[in-house]
Write a protein that holds these residues in place. Structure first.
Motif, PDB file in Angstrom:
ATOM      1  N   ALA A 418       0.828  -1.199   0.000  1.00  0.00           N
ATOM      2  CA  ALA A 418       0.000   0.000   0.000  1.00  0.00           C
ATOM      3  C   ALA A 418       0.866   1.253   0.000  1.00  0.00           C
ATOM      4  O   ALA A 418       0.594   2.216  -0.736  1.00  0.00           O
ATOM      5  CB  ALA A 418      -0.934  -0.010   1.212  1.00  0.00           C
ATOM      6  N   GLY A 419       1.907   1.265   0.823  1.00  0.00           N
ATOM      7  CA  GLY A 419       2.822   2.403   0.831  1.00  0.00           C
ATOM      8  C   GLY A 419       3.557   2.553  -0.485  1.00  0.00           C
ATOM      9  O   GLY A 419       3.743   3.670  -0.996  1.00  0.00           O
ATOM     10  N   TYR A 420       3.961   1.426  -1.067  1.00  0.00           N
ATOM     11  CA  TYR A 420       4.688   1.459  -2.343  1.00  0.00           C
ATOM     12  C   TYR A 420       3.798   1.933  -3.479  1.00  0.00           C
ATOM     13  O   TYR A 420       4.188   2.786  -4.284  1.00  0.00           O
ATOM     14  CB  TYR A 420       5.252   0.080  -2.628  1.00  0.00           C
ATOM     15  CG  TYR A 420       6.151   0.020  -3.849  1.00  0.00           C
ATOM     16  CD1 TYR A 420       7.088   1.016  -4.097  1.00  0.00           C
ATOM     17  CD2 TYR A 420       6.069  -1.037  -4.744  1.00  0.00           C
ATOM     18  CE1 TYR A 420       7.917   0.966  -5.202  1.00  0.00           C
ATOM     19  CE2 TYR A 420       6.888  -1.107  -5.851  1.00  0.00           C
ATOM     20  CZ  TYR A 420       7.815  -0.095  -6.080  1.00  0.00           C
ATOM     21  OH  TYR A 420       8.632  -0.155  -7.178  1.00  0.00           O
ATOM     22  N   VAL A 421       2.585   1.395  -3.548  1.00  0.00           N
ATOM     23  CA  VAL A 421       1.648   1.802  -4.602  1.00  0.00           C
ATOM     24  C   VAL A 421       1.299   3.278  -4.464  1.00  0.00           C
ATOM     25  O   VAL A 421       1.184   3.998  -5.473  1.00  0.00           O
ATOM     26  CB  VAL A 421       0.373   0.926  -4.544  1.00  0.00           C
ATOM     27  CG1 VAL A 421      -0.698   1.481  -5.469  1.00  0.00           C
ATOM     28  CG2 VAL A 421       0.708  -0.513  -4.921  1.00  0.00           C
ATOM     29  N   ALA A 422       1.130   3.750  -3.228  1.00  0.00           N
ATOM     30  CA  ALA A 422       0.853   5.174  -3.027  1.00  0.00           C
ATOM     31  C   ALA A 422       2.001   6.029  -3.550  1.00  0.00           C
ATOM     32  O   ALA A 422       1.781   7.081  -4.167  1.00  0.00           O
ATOM     33  CB  ALA A 422       0.616   5.452  -1.546  1.00  0.00           C
ATOM     34  N   GLY A 423       3.239   5.585  -3.332  1.00  0.00           N
ATOM     35  CA  GLY A 423       4.386   6.319  -3.842  1.00  0.00           C
ATOM     36  C   GLY A 423       4.457   6.306  -5.361  1.00  0.00           C
ATOM     37  O   GLY A 423       4.736   7.332  -5.997  1.00  0.00           O
ATOM     38  N   LEU A 424       4.195   5.147  -5.975  1.00  0.00           N
ATOM     39  CA  LEU A 424       4.206   5.064  -7.440  1.00  0.00           C
ATOM     40  C   LEU A 424       3.116   5.934  -8.049  1.00  0.00           C
ATOM     41  O   LEU A 424       3.329   6.595  -9.078  1.00  0.00           O
ATOM     42  CB  LEU A 424       4.019   3.608  -7.877  1.00  0.00           C
ATOM     43  CG  LEU A 424       5.160   2.637  -7.549  1.00  0.00           C
ATOM     44  CD1 LEU A 424       4.793   1.231  -7.997  1.00  0.00           C
ATOM     45  CD2 LEU A 424       6.466   3.085  -8.212  1.00  0.00           C
ATOM     46  N   LEU A 425       1.944   5.934  -7.422  1.00  0.00           N
ATOM     47  CA  LEU A 425       0.852   6.774  -7.911  1.00  0.00           C
ATOM     48  C   LEU A 425       1.194   8.251  -7.781  1.00  0.00           C
ATOM     49  O   LEU A 425       0.918   9.057  -8.689  1.00  0.00           O
ATOM     50  CB  LEU A 425      -0.424   6.453  -7.132  1.00  0.00           C
ATOM     51  CG  LEU A 425      -1.678   7.262  -7.490  1.00  0.00           C
ATOM     52  CD1 LEU A 425      -2.084   6.985  -8.930  1.00  0.00           C
ATOM     53  CD2 LEU A 425      -2.817   6.921  -6.540  1.00  0.00           C
ATOM     54  N   LEU A 426       1.804   8.610  -6.661  1.00  0.00           N
ATOM     55  CA  LEU A 426       2.151  10.004  -6.402  1.00  0.00           C
ATOM     56  C   LEU A 426       3.135  10.538  -7.443  1.00  0.00           C
ATOM     57  O   LEU A 426       2.995  11.659  -7.932  1.00  0.00           O
ATOM     58  CB  LEU A 426       2.740  10.127  -4.997  1.00  0.00           C
ATOM     59  CG  LEU A 426       3.082  11.524  -4.489  1.00  0.00           C
ATOM     60  CD1 LEU A 426       1.824  12.345  -4.286  1.00  0.00           C
ATOM     61  CD2 LEU A 426       3.872  11.437  -3.183  1.00  0.00           C
ATOM     62  N   PHE A 427       4.126   9.724  -7.783  1.00  0.00           N
ATOM     63  CA  PHE A 427       5.198  10.176  -8.678  1.00  0.00           C
ATOM     64  C   PHE A 427       5.080   9.589 -10.084  1.00  0.00           C
ATOM     65  O   PHE A 427       6.067   9.569 -10.823  1.00  0.00           O
ATOM     66  CB  PHE A 427       6.565   9.809  -8.081  1.00  0.00           C
ATOM     67  CG  PHE A 427       6.863  10.485  -6.785  1.00  0.00           C
ATOM     68  CD1 PHE A 427       7.153  11.834  -6.730  1.00  0.00           C
ATOM     69  CD2 PHE A 427       6.836   9.767  -5.591  1.00  0.00           C
ATOM     70  CE1 PHE A 427       7.416  12.462  -5.532  1.00  0.00           C
ATOM     71  CE2 PHE A 427       7.102  10.384  -4.385  1.00  0.00           C
ATOM     72  CZ  PHE A 427       7.388  11.736  -4.350  1.00  0.00           C
ATOM     73  N   PHE A 428       3.896   9.130 -10.452  1.00  0.00           N
ATOM     74  CA  PHE A 428       3.727   8.519 -11.775  1.00  0.00           C
ATOM     75  C   PHE A 428       4.136   9.459 -12.912  1.00  0.00           C
ATOM     76  O   PHE A 428       4.884   9.047 -13.813  1.00  0.00           O
ATOM     77  CB  PHE A 428       2.273   8.053 -11.947  1.00  0.00           C
ATOM     78  CG  PHE A 428       2.010   7.409 -13.269  1.00  0.00           C
ATOM     79  CD1 PHE A 428       2.432   6.110 -13.523  1.00  0.00           C
ATOM     80  CD2 PHE A 428       1.348   8.109 -14.275  1.00  0.00           C
ATOM     81  CE1 PHE A 428       2.201   5.516 -14.754  1.00  0.00           C
ATOM     82  CE2 PHE A 428       1.113   7.527 -15.505  1.00  0.00           C
ATOM     83  CZ  PHE A 428       1.539   6.224 -15.744  1.00  0.00           C
ATOM     84  N   PRO A 429       3.691  10.741 -12.915  1.00  0.00           N
ATOM     85  CA  PRO A 429       4.134  11.630 -14.010  1.00  0.00           C
ATOM     86  C   PRO A 429       5.648  11.835 -14.024  1.00  0.00           C
ATOM     87  O   PRO A 429       6.250  11.882 -15.109  1.00  0.00           O
ATOM     88  CB  PRO A 429       3.401  12.947 -13.718  1.00  0.00           C
ATOM     89  CG  PRO A 429       2.247  12.570 -12.858  1.00  0.00           C
ATOM     90  CD  PRO A 429       2.732  11.425 -12.024  1.00  0.00           C
ATOM     91  N   VAL A 430       6.262  11.947 -12.853  1.00  0.00           N
ATOM     92  CA  VAL A 430       7.713  12.142 -12.796  1.00  0.00           C
ATOM     93  C   VAL A 430       8.434  10.903 -13.320  1.00  0.00           C
ATOM     94  O   VAL A 430       9.412  11.008 -14.080  1.00  0.00           O
ATOM     95  CB  VAL A 430       8.154  12.449 -11.352  1.00  0.00           C
ATOM     96  CG1 VAL A 430       9.676  12.590 -11.278  1.00  0.00           C
ATOM     97  CG2 VAL A 430       7.488  13.713 -10.837  1.00  0.00           C
ATOM     98  N   ILE A 431       7.964   9.721 -12.930  1.00  0.00           N
ATOM     99  CA  ILE A 431       8.590   8.485 -13.397  1.00  0.00           C
ATOM    100  C   ILE A 431       8.494   8.379 -14.913  1.00  0.00           C
ATOM    101  O   ILE A 431       9.461   8.000 -15.595  1.00  0.00           O
ATOM    102  CB  ILE A 431       7.936   7.269 -12.716  1.00  0.00           C
ATOM    103  CG1 ILE A 431       8.227   7.272 -11.210  1.00  0.00           C
ATOM    104  CG2 ILE A 431       8.438   5.961 -13.328  1.00  0.00           C
ATOM    105  CD1 ILE A 431       7.483   6.209 -10.436  1.00  0.00           C
ATOM    106  N   MET A 432       7.336   8.715 -15.467  1.00  0.00           N
ATOM    107  CA  MET A 432       7.156   8.641 -16.920  1.00  0.00           C
ATOM    108  C   MET A 432       8.078   9.625 -17.639  1.00  0.00           C
ATOM    109  O   MET A 432       8.695   9.288 -18.663  1.00  0.00           O
ATOM    110  CB  MET A 432       5.698   8.936 -17.263  1.00  0.00           C
ATOM    111  CG  MET A 432       4.714   7.855 -16.844  1.00  0.00           C
ATOM    112  SD  MET A 432       4.978   6.270 -17.694  1.00  0.00           S
ATOM    113  CE  MET A 432       5.900   5.351 -16.445  1.00  0.00           C
TER     114      MET A 432
END
Length: 526
Positions: A418-432
């Motif tokens: 849950a913590g990891y998915v929240a982080g990926l969701l939060l920074f999804f535009p930056v990661i892309m």
């Protein structure tokens, strides 16, 4: 007789406080972390790095250098982590019901607060002793010259005692004032800590770089005081502390035994007294476990800016409703992960605003501004997920959650994910965006979020408190912002210096922590 009884009560309270803290699992974790950090902060000169460099030349690893350098660096650690390690005893007394018993004791507020403060200081001094013993071992391996124990004790007392005193005093102040007993006090102290580190240095840079300065009174970490003394002794403003490069062609510099002058010692003693000042308001603000102060504050919490903001945006909690419905339809672990995310949004709807703002800025800002966005976003994300693994324990629903499908093992996995998915969701535009312009940074952010999520769940499950992870996380984040060229500290890639080796290492660390807790939970299942 009365005076003897007072001293007896204080000594017993101090010993009991120190014993209770040393018995906690978090103490063992903190000791291991202290030993590991000690080995990292004192590099072998053969590696091309040194502890202290002056004008490009390394400083000889004698007792003065190692004592001064290690104490200055560790003052940052003990000044921050010490606060979070000392905190939590009064909250535990309230949760366990022991506070009502203590409130009826024939002990004044002044005696109670001072006794607990002495116990907290004794506990931190024990951790300092562990650090000192590790440094002495390193001196035997990498030092140049004999071990001079008196020099070590002098430097550690002058540098670390004010930091420990201030951390323990602020911890007692936050514990004594109901509005600061929660996360608001944790965040407030972090900003106070960063301010008191930078303020003395800034004041001296704006004025004289040597001699007496009023900022020394508030220089609990001794950073500004040491910089001023370096200028007096070495007549140079070009020196580095930590993992510093040096020029092998330059002759090494030797620090003499008389590094601390009489006026500097006097300044540190005055700083020691100033570090105890937060105890004065703590005595007058102490709630003494009164239900009308503690319980009402824990229910209403209207005093907290974060709680007030959550109340203002309470309609956004409706965003959790689709997630709850989705979690009921998804089988097994995926459904539980979605339920954890939904519960986080339902209890803290301001998370919705945070995710929206970071995602919007991550899509709109230029490449040069993304690093600052990631740094701020990771700080907010880390503070939020620190409570995930201890949420069931603090609410008294831990046994209830164990009867859910998968038991303890699934509980740990769903909190981590849950913590990891929240982080990926939060920074999804930056990661892309980074995956296109700088794939190394994108991979560092993905692996770093996983490692931090695993560490938060591991430390929370092991120590039953969120503050162990929070202290190490905030300390590491601050160090990463200062040491921008050290690859191993660039956990989430905002410095842009992470390597394939460091990314693989933090991914492996996350897997090891996850495996260990899974094995632990499996063996401890009833």
């Amino acid at each position: 007789m009365s005076r003897y009884l007072n001293w007896y009560l204080l000594s017993e309270m101090m010993k009991n406080e120190a014993r209770l803290r040393m018995r906690r699992t978090s103490t063992l974790v903190a000791m291991l972390v202290v030993v590991a950090i000690t080995w990292l902060m004192i590099p072998d000169p053969a590696s091309g790095n040194t502890l202290i460099a002056v004008g490009g030349a390394r400083v000889v690893y004698n007792s003065v250098c190692l004592a001064l350098g290690s104490s200055l660096l560790s003052s940052l650690l003990f000044g921050l982590a010490g606060f979070y390690l000392v905190r939590g005893r009064m909250q535990e007394d309230i949760r366990s019901g022991a506070g009502a018993v203590m409130a009826s004791m024939p002990v004044s507020n002044r005696q109670f607060i001072f006794g607990r403060w002495l116990g907290g200081v004794a506990y931190l001094c024990f951790m300092v002793l562990v650090f000192l013993l590790t440094v002495l071992v390193l001196h035997l391996l990498r030092g140049e010259g004999p071990i001079q124990l008196g020099i070590y004790l002098q430097s550690y007392a002058l540098v670390l005692l004010p930091a420990c005193f201030f951390a323990a005093s602020m911890a007692l102040l936050c514990e004594s004032f109901a509005p600061l007993m929660g996360k608001s006090g944790d965040v407030l102290y972090f900003f106070i800590w960063t301010t008191q580190i930078g303020a003395p240095v800034s004041m001296m840079n704006g004025g004289t770089s040597a001699g007496w300065n009023p900022a020394f009174l508030f220089d609990f970490s001794a950073t500004g005081t040491a910089m001023s003394r370096f200028h007096q002794v070495l007549a140079s403003n070009h020196f580095s502390l930590g993992i510093a490069d040096f020029n092998h062609a330059l002759a090494p510099v030797t620090l003499s035994e008389g590094f601390w002058s009489a006026d500097m010692i006097f300044a540190r003693l005055l700083c020691l007294a100033v570090a105890m000042l937060p105890l004065l308001p703590a005595i007058f603000l102490f709630h003494r476990f009164s239900p009308d102060k503690v319980k009402s504050a824990s229910v209403k919490k209207s005093w907290s800016p974060l709680r007030l903001l959550n109340r203002l945006v309470r309609p956004l909690a409706a965003c959790s409703h689709p997630l709850f419905a989705l979690s009921a339809r998804l089988p097994g672990l995926p459904g539980q992960i979605v339920a954890e995310l939904a519960l986080t949004i339902a209890t803290s709807p301001v998370v919705v605003i945070g995710i929206a703002v970071v995602m919007l800025l991550g899509s709109a800002l230029g490449q040069a501004e993304l690093s600052a966005l990631v740094m701020v976003g990771v700080a907010c994300w880390g503070i939020q997920i620190a409570d995930l693994s201890v949420r069931d324990f603090q609410s008294g629903s831990e046994d209830l959650s164990e009867v859910v499908h998968g038991g303890r093992r699934y509980r740990y996995l769903r909190q981590l994910c849950a913590g990891y998915v929240a982080g990926l969701l939060l920074f999804f535009p930056v990661i892309m965006r980074w995956s296109v312009s700088d794939s190394g940074r994108a991979l560092a952010l993905v692996t770093g979020l996983f490692a931090l999520s695993a560490a938060a769940s591991f430390l929370g499950r092991l120590t039953r408190t969120a503050r162990t992870f929070l202290a190490l996380f905030l300390f590491g984040l601050y160090i990463a912002t200062q040491a921008r060229t050290v690859a191993v500290l660039d956990v989430v890639g905002f410095n842009g210096v992470a390597t394939t080796g460091t990314m693989a290492g933090q991914m492996l660390l996350g897997i090891v922590l996850c495996t260990f807790v899974m094995f632990y939970e499996r063996t401890s299942e009833k």
